[in-house]
Design a protein around this motif. Sequence first.
Motif, PDB file in Angstrom:
ATOM      1  N   ILE A 176     -58.185 -34.673 126.816  1.00  0.00           N
ATOM      2  CA  ILE A 176     -57.485 -34.106 125.664  1.00  0.00           C
ATOM      3  C   ILE A 176     -57.825 -32.620 125.601  1.00  0.00           C
ATOM      4  CG2 ILE A 176     -57.175 -34.227 123.155  1.00  0.00           C
ATOM      5  CD1 ILE A 176     -58.201 -37.115 123.318  1.00  0.00           C
ATOM      6  N   HIS A 177     -56.805 -31.771 125.558  1.00  0.00           N
ATOM      7  CA  HIS A 177     -56.995 -30.316 125.550  1.00  0.00           C
ATOM      8  C   HIS A 177     -56.329 -29.705 124.321  1.00  0.00           C
ATOM      9  CE1 HIS A 177     -58.587 -29.927 129.678  1.00  0.00           C
ATOM     10  NE2 HIS A 177     -57.843 -31.008 129.927  1.00  0.00           N
ATOM     11  N   LEU A 178     -56.829 -28.497 123.973  1.00  0.00           N
ATOM     12  CA  LEU A 178     -56.201 -27.717 122.904  1.00  0.00           C
ATOM     13  C   LEU A 178     -55.012 -26.961 123.465  1.00  0.00           C
ATOM     14  CD1 LEU A 178     -59.156 -26.061 120.870  1.00  0.00           C
ATOM     15  CD2 LEU A 178     -57.653 -27.927 120.169  1.00  0.00           C
ATOM     16  N   THR A 179     -53.900 -27.057 122.741  1.00  0.00           N
ATOM     17  CA  THR A 179     -52.727 -26.274 123.125  1.00  0.00           C
ATOM     18  C   THR A 179     -52.423 -25.177 122.114  1.00  0.00           C
ATOM     19  OG1 THR A 179     -51.294 -27.874 122.014  1.00  0.00           O
ATOM     20  CG2 THR A 179     -51.716 -28.219 124.360  1.00  0.00           C
ATOM     21  N   GLY A 180     -53.212 -25.081 121.055  1.00  0.00           N
ATOM     22  CA  GLY A 180     -53.041 -24.037 120.042  1.00  0.00           C
ATOM     23  C   GLY A 180     -54.374 -23.709 119.404  1.00  0.00           C
ATOM     24  N   ALA A 181     -54.406 -22.650 118.618  1.00  0.00           N
ATOM     25  CA  ALA A 181     -55.648 -22.199 117.978  1.00  0.00           C
ATOM     26  C   ALA A 181     -55.934 -23.029 116.737  1.00  0.00           C
ATOM     27  CB  ALA A 181     -55.539 -20.721 117.603  1.00  0.00           C
ATOM     28  N   LEU A 182     -57.227 -23.279 116.517  1.00  0.00           N
ATOM     29  CA  LEU A 182     -57.674 -23.991 115.329  1.00  0.00           C
ATOM     30  C   LEU A 182     -58.049 -22.998 114.244  1.00  0.00           C
ATOM     31  CD1 LEU A 182     -59.966 -26.678 116.998  1.00  0.00           C
ATOM     32  CD2 LEU A 182     -57.609 -26.956 116.242  1.00  0.00           C
ATOM     33  N   ASP A 183     -57.894 -23.395 113.006  1.00  0.00           N
ATOM     34  CA  ASP A 183     -58.279 -22.561 111.869  1.00  0.00           C
ATOM     35  C   ASP A 183     -58.861 -23.477 110.808  1.00  0.00           C
ATOM     36  OD1 ASP A 183     -58.686 -20.725 109.909  1.00  0.00           O
ATOM     37  OD2 ASP A 183     -56.632 -19.980 109.831  1.00  0.00           O
ATOM     38  N   PHE A 184     -60.173 -23.381 110.649  1.00  0.00           N
ATOM     39  CA  PHE A 184     -60.862 -24.251 109.708  1.00  0.00           C
ATOM     40  C   PHE A 184     -60.344 -24.048 108.295  1.00  0.00           C
ATOM     41  CE2 PHE A 184     -64.194 -24.771 106.540  1.00  0.00           C
ATOM     42  CZ  PHE A 184     -64.615 -26.070 106.772  1.00  0.00           C
ATOM     43  N   GLU A 185     -60.005 -22.787 107.954  1.00  0.00           N
ATOM     44  CA  GLU A 185     -59.559 -22.500 106.608  1.00  0.00           C
ATOM     45  C   GLU A 185     -58.203 -23.143 106.303  1.00  0.00           C
ATOM     46  OE1 GLU A 185     -62.848 -20.399 107.544  1.00  0.00           O
ATOM     47  OE2 GLU A 185     -60.969 -20.116 108.644  1.00  0.00           O
ATOM     48  N   GLU A 186     -57.427 -23.529 107.337  1.00  0.00           N
ATOM     49  CA  GLU A 186     -56.139 -24.201 107.131  1.00  0.00           C
ATOM     50  C   GLU A 186     -56.243 -25.704 107.335  1.00  0.00           C
ATOM     51  OE1 GLU A 186     -53.168 -22.440 109.520  1.00  0.00           O
ATOM     52  OE2 GLU A 186     -53.330 -20.451 108.602  1.00  0.00           O
ATOM     53  N   VAL A 187     -56.795 -26.175 108.460  1.00  0.00           N
ATOM     54  CA  VAL A 187     -56.942 -27.606 108.756  1.00  0.00           C
ATOM     55  C   VAL A 187     -58.360 -27.817 109.252  1.00  0.00           C
ATOM     56  CG1 VAL A 187     -56.163 -29.552 110.144  1.00  0.00           C
ATOM     57  CG2 VAL A 187     -54.513 -27.836 109.368  1.00  0.00           C
ATOM     58  N   ASN A 188     -59.120 -28.654 108.559  1.00  0.00           N
ATOM     59  CA  ASN A 188     -60.505 -28.876 108.968  1.00  0.00           C
ATOM     60  C   ASN A 188     -60.699 -30.215 109.668  1.00  0.00           C
ATOM     61  OD1 ASN A 188     -60.286 -30.693 106.880  1.00  0.00           O
ATOM     62  ND2 ASN A 188     -61.591 -29.523 105.466  1.00  0.00           N
ATOM     63  N   ALA A 189     -59.610 -31.055 109.834  1.00  0.00           N
ATOM     64  CA  ALA A 189     -59.736 -32.326 110.553  1.00  0.00           C
ATOM     65  C   ALA A 189     -58.354 -32.761 111.042  1.00  0.00           C
ATOM     66  CB  ALA A 189     -60.333 -33.410 109.666  1.00  0.00           C
ATOM     67  N   ILE A 190     -58.329 -33.378 112.276  1.00  0.00           N
ATOM     68  CA  ILE A 190     -57.091 -33.906 112.864  1.00  0.00           C
ATOM     69  C   ILE A 190     -57.403 -35.305 113.395  1.00  0.00           C
ATOM     70  CG2 ILE A 190     -55.331 -33.598 114.642  1.00  0.00           C
ATOM     71  CD1 ILE A 190     -55.900 -30.614 114.574  1.00  0.00           C
ATOM     72  N   ASP A 191     -56.602 -36.294 112.979  1.00  0.00           N
ATOM     73  CA  ASP A 191     -56.747 -37.680 113.458  1.00  0.00           C
ATOM     74  C   ASP A 191     -55.499 -38.065 114.248  1.00  0.00           C
ATOM     75  OD1 ASP A 191     -59.126 -37.813 112.110  1.00  0.00           O
ATOM     76  OD2 ASP A 191     -58.253 -38.749 110.315  1.00  0.00           O
ATOM     77  N   PHE A 192     -55.699 -38.735 115.409  1.00  0.00           N
ATOM     78  CA  PHE A 192     -54.568 -39.207 116.217  1.00  0.00           C
ATOM     79  C   PHE A 192     -55.034 -40.401 117.048  1.00  0.00           C
ATOM     80  CE2 PHE A 192     -56.718 -35.697 118.268  1.00  0.00           C
ATOM     81  CZ  PHE A 192     -56.945 -36.131 119.566  1.00  0.00           C
ATOM     82  N   ARG A 193     -54.027 -41.128 117.670  1.00  0.00           N
ATOM     83  CA  ARG A 193     -54.316 -42.327 118.459  1.00  0.00           C
ATOM     84  C   ARG A 193     -53.886 -42.098 119.902  1.00  0.00           C
ATOM     85  NH1 ARG A 193     -55.478 -46.851 115.651  1.00  0.00           N
ATOM     86  NH2 ARG A 193     -54.662 -48.221 117.258  1.00  0.00           N
ATOM     87  N   ILE A 194     -54.617 -42.773 120.832  1.00  0.00           N
ATOM     88  CA  ILE A 194     -54.336 -42.699 122.261  1.00  0.00           C
ATOM     89  C   ILE A 194     -54.008 -44.128 122.748  1.00  0.00           C
ATOM     90  CG2 ILE A 194     -55.219 -42.097 124.534  1.00  0.00           C
ATOM     91  CD1 ILE A 194     -54.858 -39.694 122.828  1.00  0.00           C
ATOM     92  N   GLU A 195     -52.898 -44.247 123.498  1.00  0.00           N
ATOM     93  CA  GLU A 195     -52.513 -45.546 124.092  1.00  0.00           C
ATOM     94  C   GLU A 195     -52.796 -45.515 125.593  1.00  0.00           C
ATOM     95  OE1 GLU A 195     -48.597 -48.329 123.914  1.00  0.00           O
ATOM     96  OE2 GLU A 195     -48.363 -46.384 124.900  1.00  0.00           O
ATOM     97  N   ALA A 196     -53.438 -46.638 126.122  1.00  0.00           N
ATOM     98  CA  ALA A 196     -53.703 -46.797 127.552  1.00  0.00           C
ATOM     99  C   ALA A 196     -52.892 -48.002 128.044  1.00  0.00           C
ATOM    100  CB  ALA A 196     -55.197 -46.993 127.788  1.00  0.00           C
ATOM    101  N   ARG A 197     -52.075 -47.824 129.132  1.00  0.00           N
ATOM    102  CA  ARG A 197     -51.205 -48.881 129.671  1.00  0.00           C
ATOM    103  C   ARG A 197     -51.429 -48.964 131.181  1.00  0.00           C
ATOM    104  NH1 ARG A 197     -46.293 -50.948 127.786  1.00  0.00           N
ATOM    105  NH2 ARG A 197     -46.363 -49.431 126.097  1.00  0.00           N
ATOM    106  N   ASP A 198     -51.580 -50.237 131.691  1.00  0.00           N
ATOM    107  CA  ASP A 198     -51.750 -50.407 133.154  1.00  0.00           C
ATOM    108  C   ASP A 198     -50.383 -50.568 133.811  1.00  0.00           C
ATOM    109  OD1 ASP A 198     -50.898 -53.022 132.804  1.00  0.00           O
ATOM    110  OD2 ASP A 198     -52.932 -53.854 132.829  1.00  0.00           O
ATOM    111  N   GLN A 199     -50.430 -50.641 135.170  1.00  0.00           N
ATOM    112  CA  GLN A 199     -49.174 -50.712 135.931  1.00  0.00           C
ATOM    113  C   GLN A 199     -48.891 -52.125 136.470  1.00  0.00           C
ATOM    114  OE1 GLN A 199     -47.222 -47.922 136.099  1.00  0.00           O
ATOM    115  NE2 GLN A 199     -48.807 -47.138 134.690  1.00  0.00           N
ATOM    116  N   GLY A 200     -49.553 -53.105 135.921  1.00  0.00           N
ATOM    117  CA  GLY A 200     -49.336 -54.474 136.395  1.00  0.00           C
ATOM    118  C   GLY A 200     -48.016 -55.050 135.899  1.00  0.00           C
ATOM    119  N   THR A 201     -47.784 -56.286 136.356  1.00  0.00           N
ATOM    120  CA  THR A 201     -46.555 -56.981 135.947  1.00  0.00           C
ATOM    121  C   THR A 201     -46.959 -58.313 135.338  1.00  0.00           C
ATOM    122  OG1 THR A 201     -45.331 -55.949 137.729  1.00  0.00           O
ATOM    123  CG2 THR A 201     -44.343 -57.866 136.691  1.00  0.00           C
ATOM    124  N   PRO A 202     -46.677 -58.453 134.041  1.00  0.00           N
ATOM    125  CA  PRO A 202     -46.175 -57.446 133.094  1.00  0.00           C
ATOM    126  C   PRO A 202     -47.297 -56.463 132.734  1.00  0.00           C
ATOM    127  CG  PRO A 202     -46.696 -59.436 131.922  1.00  0.00           C
ATOM    128  CD  PRO A 202     -46.946 -59.744 133.366  1.00  0.00           C
TER     129      PRO A 202
END
Length: 876
Positions: A297-323
């Motif tokens: 996971i990388h930063l693609t923009g600048a952070l500013d504590f005075e504007e947003v002090n926390a970010i929550d998100f989810r990550i999905e992992a999927r294999d290539q099997g069948t199904p």
Amino acid sequence: MGERCCAVLRVLVLQAAWALAGGQVRYSVPEEAKAGTVVGRLAQDLGLEAGEAEARRLRLVAQGRRASVEVSGASGALLVSSRLDREELCGKSAPCALRLEVLLERPLRVFHVQLEVTDINDNAPIFPAVRKNLSIAELATQPGSRFPLEGASDADIGANAQLSYTLSPSEHFSLDLQKSNERNLIPELVLTKSLDRETIPVHRLVLTATDGGRPSLTGTMELVISVLDANDNAPQFNQSVYKVQLPESADVGTLVARVNATDADEGINSEVTYAVTSFIPPGGRDVISVNSKTGEIHLTGALDFEEVNAIDFRIEARDQGTPPLSSHCSVELEVLDVNDNAPEVWVTSLSVPVPEDASVGTVVALLSVSDRDSGANGRVRCWVWPAAPFGLEATFAGSYSLVLREALDRERVSEYEVEVRAEDGGAPALGARRGLRVPVSDVNDNAPLFAQAVYTVLARENNAAGAELARLWARDPDEAGNGRVSYSVWEGAAGGVGAAAGSGWRAASSYVSVDAESGRVWALQPLDYEELQVLQFEVRAVDAGEPPLCGNATVQLFVLDENDNAPALLPPAGSAPEAGAVVVAKIRAVDADSGYNAWLRYELWEPRAKGPFRVGLYSGEVSTARPLDEADGARHTLLIVVRDHGEPARSATATLSVSLLEANEAALAAGSSSASSGSRSALGVDVGGAAASAATNVWLVVAICAVSSLFLLALVLYGASRWAPRAAVLSGPGPTTLVCASEVGSWSYSQRHSRSLCVADGAAKSDLMVFSPNFPPPPPGAASKDTQPEPSALLHTVSDTALLLPLTPIQPFCPSRCVGSVGIHKDTQAVMFIVPQAPRTTLFPFVSSDFVTFWIIFEIFLLYFPSAEDLMHDGN
């Protein structure tokens, strides 16, 4: 001959023994024996005597391979010379015997020696490979399945080569041994439990072979059993929640975290891809991205504590099997505050200028301070630089008052450049500065101040009206009207020794004026030294403040005498004959000037030829220069010039008529003269031979007696003054300053005392000027011999003692070196010296108390012998 027979006999016996034994010696030695090990006593076993092996050169015969044994030439023993390796010499053959040939010379003989190398357990079992790989499919292979394995080999022989096998503990596998023949065992691997690749994808077992030696040696082989996969597992994250902290100053592209989801399967069944979902807040998708393959996971923009002090998100992992199978995790990104905001200072109110008389604690300005950061980064510390005279007081959070801590003085500092500094608690700390200009308004708190408390001004008499006498300047450090100074004369008093009787004191404003703006002192009228010697007045300087303040300075104006008065003649006086000379008359004159300008000398101009009369140079006494006779004539007219010492000199002329009378006529004339009340201008003198001679002799005797008596009295007084305790004569209350004489010889003074004296005919007049020296008051206690007398004592001494006798004028000197007092007798123009009675203390470098005593005696002598004085003056 006998010894040789014995040796032959021994050889024969040995040959017989060899023949009986078949002619061969056998030895046994274990392999790996150390070099130097004794294998056998070869010389002894061959029947040789001691020393015979060396004499007959007992040795081994070299063969094709390098021999591992040798024969010692001294002892004849068979020794191990190098390493013996049975496996190298004989391999698996048993037994392992080496055949050696021994050569003996004199006589030449060859012997065969058999050396058996015995086996030791020096070789461990060896498998064909260190590792053996096996692949077994999960779920497809049933328990009880067998997998043959290769056995180990041992280079030793016999019991050292008998092998046994063991398998490391495992719940899925066991070992079974199968005999291929009587000597060899074949190990087999048996599956005892079903395999699960996700549980144990690879089984690592160790197969151990052990030989039968003492001690036994072992060999091992690793069995790597890989379990083949089936797609029966979904990807699994190693954490269900990833908590990450990142400073707001992190650069774009910074690695935030690396999520990892593993799939217990393998191959394509275990290939996992990642994707981001569900951002809170939604703006987080603008600054967060995830690599689908690596899970970074990388930063693609600048952070500013005075504007947003926390970010929550989810990550999905999927294999290539069948199904395909998938799973999810949560990432909580906490943005950490960085001290990236400097404090801010605002001036909400400023009350300037500040009056210089403002009280301590006066509020000058109101300030507001804030910092957008949080925690220690947002805690702000404020102070004022420079630290004085202002300070900060906190009113409530983020608000401060700039207050006055010290009293102000505009004359010292008229304006302050104050800097309010703020600094937060970050590391490194950030600061802010706000400059304030605080002018100080003036208050009339400084009175005008003159450069000197007392000004001494010298002015020549007869100056022009309106002439500038001096320039005074008073400094007032206040500004504008508070510092604008105007000058005025305070009424002072004026007077002088030479002022006319009854003139009294006059206001100073009648003599001088002060320019109100420039402080220049002007003369309103010409000054006359004979009327005014000293003018003392005060000049007041007043500022234009409210209320006005003022300062004073004392001006002492000394009028310098100029020779503007000619000598004035007084009525002459006669005198009785004295010491053989007849004093005809005394010319008296006074000069209204002072100093050299009033110092008079008398000269006889007519007749110029050598006549019977002469004039005292400084006394003015007209006396006979020789006895008179009839040839001198009956009448004589004398022209006497009285001249002062001024520049230029001024003079007056007196004409004296002298008539020569007979003795009876002279007595009659004398009686008539004494009965008259007017002044006389001529004196008759009897020049009869016998009467004149007798009168002269009588006066001569009287004069000699008087002079002798006075001289004896003077000696007594001199001795008493030398050896008797000296009393203090001069001291005085109040500070005085002795001022040096001016360039024309006049005496200046700082504190004048006038006394009325009566030393001749006529009314008393103020004709003595006494100067009090400026000495510090004596220390308390007994006065030393050098203590200066009181001025009052000096004045009484001058007024009441014989020190007022006229003294012959001498060259004046600067009174800046004086330690006594000086006076000028106006009638006789004699300079008076009043000397402190101190041991060897001089008024001037050459005037001492002893000298004054001597001078008084000398003057008395001259009074009684005017002819001697005239002789001195004429000689000069």
